[in-house]
Design an enzyme around this catalytic site. Sequence first.
Site, PDB file in Angstrom:
ATOM      1  CE  LYS A  79      -4.248  -1.749   0.202  1.00  0.00           C
ATOM      2  NZ  LYS A  79      -5.167  -1.566  -0.959  1.00  0.00           N
ATOM      3  CD  GLU A 114     -10.180   4.190   0.180  1.00  0.00           C
ATOM      4  OE1 GLU A 114      -9.975   5.401  -0.016  1.00  0.00           O
ATOM      5  OE2 GLU A 114      -9.453   3.312  -0.343  1.00  0.00           O
ATOM      6  CB  SER A 151       0.150  -8.136  -1.304  1.00  0.00           C
ATOM      7  OG  SER A 151      -0.756  -8.956  -0.586  1.00  0.00           O
TER       8      SER A 151
END
Lengths: 393, 262
Positions: free
Chosen positions: A89, A111, A377
């Site tokens: 991210k 968000e 990830s």
Amino acid sequence: MDYQVNEKGYYGDFGGAYIPEMMYPNIEELRKRYLEIMEEPSFKAEFDQLMKDYVGRPSPLYLAKRLSERYGAKIFLKREDLNHTGAHKINNTIGQILLAKRLGKNRIIAETGAGQHGVATATVCALMGLECVVYMGEIDMARQAPNVARMKMMGAEVRPAVSGSKTLKDATNEAMRDWISNPVDTHYIIGSVVGPHPYPDMVARFQSIISAETKKQLLEQTGSENPDIVIACVGGGSNAMGMFYHYLNEEGVRLIAAEAAGKGVDSGESAATSVLGKEGVLHGSRTILMQTDDGQVVEPYSISAGLDYPGIGPQHAFLHKIGRAEYVSITDEEAMQAGLLLTRLEGIIPAIESAHALAQLEKMTFRGNEQVVVCLSGRGDKDLDNYMKYFGF
Amino acid sequence: MSRIKKLFKEKEGSKLLSIYYTAGYPKLNDTLEIARQLAASGADFLEIGFPYSDPVADGPTIQHSSEQALKNGMTVKLLFEQLKDLRQYTDIPVLLMGYVNPLLQYGVEHFCQSCAEVGVDGIIVPDLPVYEYESLYKDIFARYGLSNIFLITPQTSEERVRQIDELTTGFIYMVSSASTTGNKLDVDTSLANYFNRVKSLALKNPLVMGFGIRGKEQFDQALEYADAAIIGSEFVKLLDKEDYLDRIPTFIADIKGLPISV
């Protein structure tokens, strides 16, 4: 074949910018300027330096020997879990905050579902000294208390989304409402390859560093840039798009996206959008989403909070429709077992999201010499509670 | 001539009031009864919302009404069944308002056809963009004689306002400020500048102001700049009262400053 967005913001039939007029000026400003800003030498230099010294890139490409032995293939893990803040991210939030600064914005909203994107956003806001408001579903705030604490510690305000189902899609609605009410000074850092154009393309570009590095590393380690197979998990789909990006035009590379089937595709508790979804509009883009016959959005379910999103990014919808990538469904049970297996074989605790990608290995038959890259990830620290409960440790 | 055109032509200069409410709220099958009572009480045109699970342009009041309407079982299909006899009840213009996804699932052409059949005059879909409307749907709307209403905001450029004016065949929905529905209108200098700027463009379509109009005070303010004004959230709140049908005449009369007409 062109797999990228066209000048109108579409991937085939998917994409576009289905937004109320109140959001138009912000989206239009972004659309006009994102490519030009990303091309600026000073932007590139700052992005590259932060990726290296702050995030810790390049993330390793690790040949997982025992996992390879088990499956009879050469399996490489792209270690996004080793990034600062523990997942892919941060690649996107670093990119977007640098962009926001160049657009003259001094307030950031985001968000978050599980809280990973919220943490990655709060992190870059602390780094750059910008005001940060993160919207998070009230139910998710309770489920992911440690991430709420991390955001608060970094100075972000976490606002509960109390509408609708009180989860990720409602947090996204609230962030969009905030942007409507703050049209001048605020930038909205969307956390995945979803939302109105240019977000899906912009986020994919920031995440494409994953496959750019993989190509280089694979060349060094094996003499070839291209593996036979690439696997990544998909919620909205940002790590998968980053992992696929530079392989899209390498037609010999098989691309596999693992969706969360939850308790089973037909159980009524699932997030397998490509199977259960229909074409429509969600959060500003035309894509595939889970919905009723009347066009109401259906709340998805997965044990993994990062994959329970009722849609997929428009580029994924396109890749699915034309068959360039395969979309497979992985249940909670399959993912949890795969997560435990990696822990026991390699000493790496994966995020439950990433465990969905690993679980696909179990379903494949290998001839023995295939090279497979799995995008790991994120790390599983945030999921320890879930793992403990699930396996009764 | 369409009902919308006729209204603005025949009643030019009078203070026109439009009321928004969500179909299926608070009761599933009161849609037509509320329309009848509003028309009889002096509302000049109506916007009936078809509910959506994720209404991003709406504040808490209309969000809540949509959520409840969906729980009650409201659907687009049911709405058209409820409106089957609309034109036996009233002659005032009626528009449907909602989000693009339920419209797409029902089918845009099918939706337009159903509107024409029951006598709906236009559609307001905040998240249907200008480009997609023009390239994909404009001809369909025209074929069924439906108006598609676009929104403009304080941030909408003059060039875009003019483009929207060209595409519009009804009125332009002037969002009073940068916000979702349900906030209170407060006309400061910059808002007055925006209203005056838009007014001075001498657009071919009438201007209808919405968002933040709560009562007579904001209604009168809005009408200094626009040809009509829309009350939504404040009316939806009235529907929370047990005897809401009986309260409608007073509500409308108070806003328009008229004697009670029912």
